[in-house]
Design an enzyme around this catalytic site. Structure first.
Site, mmCIF file in Angstrom:
data_model
loop_
_atom_site.group_PDB
_atom_site.id
_atom_site.type_symbol
_atom_site.label_atom_id
_atom_site.label_comp_id
_atom_site.label_asym_id
_atom_site.label_seq_id
_atom_site.Cartn_x
_atom_site.Cartn_y
_atom_site.Cartn_z
ATOM 1 N N GLY A 111 0.551 -1.693 -0.143
ATOM 2 C CA GLY A 111 0.135 0.137 -0.093
ATOM 3 C C GLY A 111 0.765 1.264 -0.138
ATOM 4 O O GLY A 111 0.201 2.640 -0.742
ATOM 5 N N THR A 112 2.025 0.895 1.064
ATOM 6 C CA THR A 112 2.620 2.398 1.017
ATOM 7 C C THR A 112 3.372 2.923 -0.626
ATOM 8 O O THR A 112 3.126 4.167 -0.996
ATOM 9 C CB THR A 112 4.014 2.401 1.902
ATOM 10 O OG1 THR A 112 2.945 1.803 2.644
ATOM 11 C CG2 THR A 112 4.873 3.512 1.706
ATOM 12 N N ASN A 149 -8.288 4.434 8.364
ATOM 13 C CA ASN A 149 -7.854 3.193 9.290
ATOM 14 C C ASN A 149 -7.827 3.206 10.331
ATOM 15 O O ASN A 149 -7.676 1.705 11.377
ATOM 16 C CB ASN A 149 -6.559 2.597 8.503
ATOM 17 C CG ASN A 149 -6.193 3.841 8.671
ATOM 18 O OD1 ASN A 149 -5.409 4.992 7.649
ATOM 19 N ND2 ASN A 149 -4.422 3.716 9.916
ATOM 20 N N GLN A 173 -7.499 0.022 3.366
ATOM 21 C CA GLN A 173 -8.070 -0.545 4.354
ATOM 22 C C GLN A 173 -9.486 -1.319 4.261
ATOM 23 O O GLN A 173 -10.063 -2.064 4.498
ATOM 24 C CB GLN A 173 -8.033 0.515 5.676
ATOM 25 C CG GLN A 173 -7.984 0.147 6.666
ATOM 26 C CD GLN A 173 -6.976 -0.912 7.162
ATOM 27 O OE1 GLN A 173 -7.494 -1.868 7.723
ATOM 28 N NE2 GLN A 173 -6.191 -0.730 7.732
ATOM 29 N N SER A 212 -3.209 -3.912 -0.538
ATOM 30 C CA SER A 212 -2.543 -4.095 0.043
ATOM 31 C C SER A 212 -3.009 -5.604 0.552
ATOM 32 O O SER A 212 -3.779 -5.454 0.936
ATOM 33 C CB SER A 212 -1.901 -3.276 1.043
ATOM 34 O OG SER A 212 -0.845 -4.225 1.727
ATOM 35 N N ALA A 213 -1.784 -6.294 -0.160
ATOM 36 C CA ALA A 213 -3.051 -8.248 0.750
ATOM 37 C C ALA A 213 -2.554 -7.802 1.555
ATOM 38 O O ALA A 213 -2.859 -9.364 2.473
ATOM 39 C CB ALA A 213 -1.311 -8.972 -0.397
ATOM 40 N N CYS A 257 1.385 1.587 12.631
ATOM 41 C CA CYS A 257 2.977 2.794 11.538
ATOM 42 C C CYS A 257 3.141 3.402 12.974
ATOM 43 O O CYS A 257 4.287 4.158 12.986
ATOM 44 C CB CYS A 257 2.678 3.395 10.394
ATOM 45 S SG CYS A 257 1.278 4.069 9.781
HETATM 46 N N1 PLP Z 1 -3.384 2.600 3.601
HETATM 47 C C1 PLP Z 1 -3.803 2.561 4.656
HETATM 48 C C2 PLP Z 1 -5.257 3.159 5.334
HETATM 49 C C3 PLP Z 1 -3.652 1.745 5.855
HETATM 50 O O1 PLP Z 1 -3.919 1.062 6.651
HETATM 51 C C4 PLP Z 1 -1.743 1.542 5.265
HETATM 52 C C5 PLP Z 1 -1.132 -0.149 5.910
HETATM 53 O O2 PLP Z 1 -1.594 0.340 7.861
HETATM 54 C C6 PLP Z 1 -1.196 1.339 4.584
HETATM 55 C C7 PLP Z 1 -2.520 2.627 3.288
HETATM 56 C C8 PLP Z 1 0.177 1.018 3.671
HETATM 57 O O3 PLP Z 1 -0.384 0.051 4.114
HETATM 58 P P1 PLP Z 1 1.695 -1.495 3.707
HETATM 59 O O4 PLP Z 1 1.530 -1.437 4.801
HETATM 60 O O5 PLP Z 1 0.719 -2.166 2.176
HETATM 61 O O6 PLP Z 1 2.780 -0.960 2.984
#
Ligand code: PLP
Length: 387
Positions: free
Chosen positions: A72-73, A158, A186, A206-207, A338
């Site tokens: 996701g990031t 989230n 999310q 994101s998986a 995070c």
């Molecule tokens: N976006 C949201 C809404 C999330 O909750 C998260 C993860 O905490 C992310 C992005 C980031 O995803 P990833 O952990 O796959 O990098």
């Protein structure tokens, strides 16, 4: 000894056993690099494209509109930077537009990417939600202008679980000639939706949030949107995201996505909503120091993820609670995973206008596939015993 109870499905959803089994055989069945021409490569390519097709089917888009990446990031950063640069450096009707509008409660992956555009001369507007965690269309309409290039609002928040009216917000952005990106990380697997109906220009996924493997994600990009890739190299993923693809990871992602979205049709949302409602009742009856962070609907309501229970606990700090609960066998988060190492109150709670002193006692309980009534009750008793 009691077994551990996991109540942090928003941080990550433990890998589904079906995915674990499929991954083990996928690693050996597709040993080739999907960009090579010989048999092993062709098999890997076929598996990769199969996964893309399956994922696109679940998301309601065409396979060629989906690009695999590491999570996701990466997906969020790639989209925001790629769209902003694409509009400036390629012939584009939005060339010269310099405003980016972002919901103030976006995940750091989005916020930091947007804020980095500031250093490149963009104006970034952070739009605050209302006290209940929703971004109002009229507030967006108030800041949109002919200078707006991009609007970004997540589908499900989230830390709160609030589901934003992305279709209406995207339509407003489009009326102003702007593009719309939605972080669906999310929401995916926790609520039904279709990209076709949301009508956004780009979205990320994101998986590991839905029981798939870590380190795998994808982004959707509508054809025709000017875009410059962030990662350069071998030109994989139709030149938009270079790097050898993780074929088995993509297969695990697609399988988890299908299983989780199928499960949404079986009453799982209603089950989670019931668990959340009874936990909230138990906590409310047990102490007047615990209250939900936002007004929560009862039952399975379309505008709230059913497994989310964001709480504010008076007189005790988040971190203290998280560590004590951990010792007693419960995995639960103080805010977003995070940012939970930080002593500052979460930017999400601050964006709602929650005073700092209240935000220090934030707890995020998120339920999922493995959550049971017994676990929730035991958690409730344990949390109450700390007060
Ligand atoms: N976006 C949201 C809404 C999330 O909750 C998260 C993860 O905490 C992310 C992005 C980031 O995803 P990833 O952990 O796959 O990098």
């Amino acid at each position: 000894m009691n077994r551990r109870v996991y109540l942090d499905y928003a941080a990550t959803a433990p890998m589904l056993p079906e995915v674990e089994r499929a991954l083990c055989s996928a690693y050996t069945a597709t040993p080739g690099n999907a960009s090579t021409l010989y048999l092993e490569g062709r098999c890997a390519r076929q598996a990769l494209e199969g996964a893309r097709e399956e994922l696109a089917g679940v998301l309601g888009c065409a396979p060629q509109e989906l690009y695999f990446c590491s999570g996701g990031t990466e997906a969020a950063g790639t989209l925001i930077e790629g769209i902003a640069r694409g509009a400036q450096e390629q012939p584009d009707e939005r060339r010269g537009r310099k405003q980016v509008i972002c919901a103030a409660f976006e995940h750091h992956a989005v916020l930091e990417s947007a804020l980095s555009l500031k250093r490149q001369g963009f104006e970034v507007v952070l739009l605050r939600p209302n006290r209940e965690g929703y971004l109002l269309p009229e507030d967006l309409a108030g800041v949109l202008s002919e200078n707006t290039l991009l609007v970004t609002v997540m589908l499900a928040q989230n830390e709160l679980g609030t589901v934003q009216d992305v279709a209406s917000l995207a339509s407003l952005a489009h009326q102003a000639g702007a593009l719309f990106v939605s972080d669906c990380v999310q929401a995916f697997g926790k609520m039904p939706f279709s990209l076709d109906e949301l009508a956004v220009d780009a979205a990320c996924f994101s998986a590991h949030k839905l029981g798939g493997p870590f380190g795998v994600g994808a982004f959707y990009l509508r054809p025709g949107v000017s875009f410059l890739p962030r990662q350069l190299g071998g030109g994989q993923e139709r030149r938009l995201r270079s790097g050898t693809q993780d074929v088995s990871g993509a297969q695990g992602f697609a399988l988890a996505a299908r299983l989780q979205t199928d499960e949404l049709l079986t009453g799982e949302r209603g089950r989670l909503a019931l668990l959340r409602d009874s936990l909230l009742t138990q906590l409310g009856q047990g102490s007047d120091r615990i209250r939900p962070t936002i007004l929560l609907p009862s039952g399975d309501a379309a505008r709230q993820l059913p497994g989310f229970l964001p709480l504010l606990v008076r007189g005790i700090e988040s971190q203290t609670m998280v560590l004590k609960l951990d010792e007693l066998g419960f995995a639960v988060s103080g805010g977003a995973a995070c940012s939970s190492a930080s002593l500052e109150p979460s930017h999400v709670l601050t964006s709602l206008g929650i005073p700092k002193d209240d935000a220090y006692g934030a707890l995020r309980v998120t339920l999922g596939r493995g959550s049971t009534a017994e676990d929730c009750e035991r958690f409730g008793e344990t949390l109450l015993s700390l007060l």
